[in-house]
Design an enzyme around this catalytic site. Structure first.
Site, short mmCIF file in Angstrom:
data_model
loop_
_atom_site.label_atom_id
_atom_site.label_comp_id
_atom_site.label_asym_id
_atom_site.label_seq_id
_atom_site.Cartn_x
_atom_site.Cartn_y
_atom_site.Cartn_z
N PRO A 180 -85.87 -111.51 48.27
CA PRO A 180 -86.48 -111.71 46.95
C PRO A 180 -85.40 -111.96 45.89
O PRO A 180 -84.37 -111.28 45.89
CB PRO A 180 -87.23 -110.40 46.68
CG PRO A 180 -86.75 -109.43 47.68
CD PRO A 180 -86.12 -110.17 48.82
N GLY A 220 -83.32 -111.98 42.33
CA GLY A 220 -83.13 -111.05 41.21
C GLY A 220 -83.43 -109.61 41.57
O GLY A 220 -83.73 -108.79 40.71
N GLY A 276 -81.34 -107.58 43.46
CA GLY A 276 -80.14 -106.82 43.82
C GLY A 276 -79.79 -106.93 45.28
O GLY A 276 -78.97 -106.17 45.80
N LEU A 277 -80.41 -107.90 45.97
CA LEU A 277 -80.17 -108.06 47.41
C LEU A 277 -79.33 -109.30 47.72
O LEU A 277 -79.28 -109.75 48.87
CB LEU A 277 -81.51 -108.11 48.16
CG LEU A 277 -82.40 -106.88 48.01
CD1 LEU A 277 -83.71 -107.05 48.78
CD2 LEU A 277 -81.68 -105.60 48.47
N SER A 284 -79.58 -112.53 46.77
CA SER A 284 -80.28 -113.77 47.11
C SER A 284 -79.46 -115.01 46.72
O SER A 284 -79.29 -115.94 47.52
CB SER A 284 -81.64 -113.76 46.42
OG SER A 284 -82.11 -115.04 46.23
N SER A 285 -78.95 -115.04 45.49
CA SER A 285 -78.24 -116.25 45.05
C SER A 285 -76.94 -116.43 45.83
O SER A 285 -76.56 -117.56 46.16
CB SER A 285 -77.97 -116.21 43.55
OG SER A 285 -77.10 -115.15 43.23
N ALA A 286 -76.26 -115.33 46.15
CA ALA A 286 -75.02 -115.45 46.94
C ALA A 286 -75.33 -115.98 48.33
O ALA A 286 -74.62 -116.86 48.84
CB ALA A 286 -74.33 -114.09 47.03
N ASP A 309 -70.58 -110.10 46.27
CA ASP A 309 -71.80 -110.56 46.94
C ASP A 309 -71.51 -111.74 47.87
O ASP A 309 -72.00 -111.79 49.01
CB ASP A 309 -72.85 -111.00 45.91
CG ASP A 309 -73.41 -109.83 45.11
OD1 ASP A 309 -72.86 -108.74 45.20
OD2 ASP A 309 -74.41 -110.04 44.41
#
Ligand code: MEV
Length: 310
Positions: A82, A84, A86-87, A89-91, A129
């Protein structure tokens, strides 16, 4: 030869040190089994999931193209992570995009290019990240180099050394509040606190010390010690104003069944990470408070290039 190229990369949770790592403090993150997969096809222009997108709308693919020194590609992303939350995702998407666009690049080249993509898209970023998403397993970012160093980078104000940490895979539960928050504004919020208040600077220093201690406890598999330090780290993140009522409610709900729990990533919403040996109990407690639990193990595989089918 196939006309497309495919790669995937994992998301992450931060066990210690988010935000403080941006100022050069130590941080520890571990890869999780949720992944983002990107398929790219060479093209003269850039499309993302079948659409032309504006750079302001989603700068990541634009910066990835620039880093890869390409004019265009059709990119398709399937992500289990998901955004935004904190997991990472964008990285994960950045790493998978670059690994797919440049099959000739090694991990170090992908990690450093993905870091620049994050930095340019987010405004301010550490290499935490993108490094854990590239290399997988558990990664430490710190000011000092170590024998296990993977790569290093000098930022505007700090030098980061990225190393792997030999840690036995652990059982964790992620609790998603259902609401994400963009990383950039939260990083900027902490930057302003840091520049204005000595209390914030002290909290950031202390998070760095906790991460250093946490790194040792992780290597000793001292889960009670790790959990206690996660709880202390959480209190300092709350002091910096990046926790929320929903995150605190989930943390309170799992306290009786866990070694420790804290938010992961930038905060402002998103997820908690819980260290536990009673995953089902923790998952139930998260569900009862309206959160979404995800039981997984730490130390997942890093970036991977997939062979085209057929
Ligand atoms: C975000 O996952 C982690 C932060 O420390 C930002 C960064 O390191 O770039 C908040």
């Amino acid at each position: 030869m196939s006309s497309y190229s495919e790669a995937s990369a994992p998301g992450k949770v931060i066990l210690f040190g988010e935000h403080a790592v941006v100022f050069g403090m130590t941080a520890v993150a571990t890869a999780i089994t949720m992944r983002a997969k990107v398929r790219t096809v060479p093209a003269g222009t850039l499309t993302f999931n079948g659409k032309r997108i504006e750079k302001e709308e989603n700068p990541y693919p634009y910066h990835a193209m620039e880093e890869a020194e390409l004019d265009g590609a059709d990119m398709n992303v399937i992500s289990e992570i998901p955004p935004g939350a904190g997991l990472g995702s964008s990285a994960a998407v950045s790493v998978a995009m670059l690994a797919s666009l440049r099959r000739d690049w090694d991990m170090k080249t992908v990690a450093s290019a993905a870091y620049r993509v994050e930095l340019l898209s987010q405004g301010r970023a550490s290499p935490l990240d993108t490094s854990v998403s590239t290399y997988g397993n558990t990664v430490v970012v710190s000011r000092e180099n170590s024998a296990e160093e993977l790569w290093s980078i000098r930022g505007r104000e700090v030098e980061w050394h990225i190393s792997s940490l030999a840690v036995r895979p652990m059982e964790i539960v992620i609790g998603y509040t259902g609401h994400g928050a963009p990383t950039g504004p939260l990083v900027e919020h902490v930057r302003q606190l840091h520049s204005r208040f000595s209390l914030a600077r002290e909290a950031i220093e202390e998070i760095g010390q906790i991460a250093e201690e946490g790194r040792r406890k992780l290597m000793e598999s001292d889960y009670e010690g790790v959990g206690r330090l996660m709880n202390r780290n959480q209190r300092l993140l709350a002091l910096l104003g990046v926790s929320t009522k929903e995150l605190e409610s989930l943390i309170e709900a799992v306290a009786a069944y866990s070694y420790g729990a804290k938010l992961t990533g930038a905060g402002g919403g998103g997820c908690i990470v819980v260290l536990t040996d009673r995953s089902e109990k923790v998952a139930d407690a998260i569900r009862r408070r309206g959160g979404l639990p995800y039981i997984c193990r730490t130390g997942a595989e890093g970036m991977r290039r997939h062979e085209p089918e057929g």
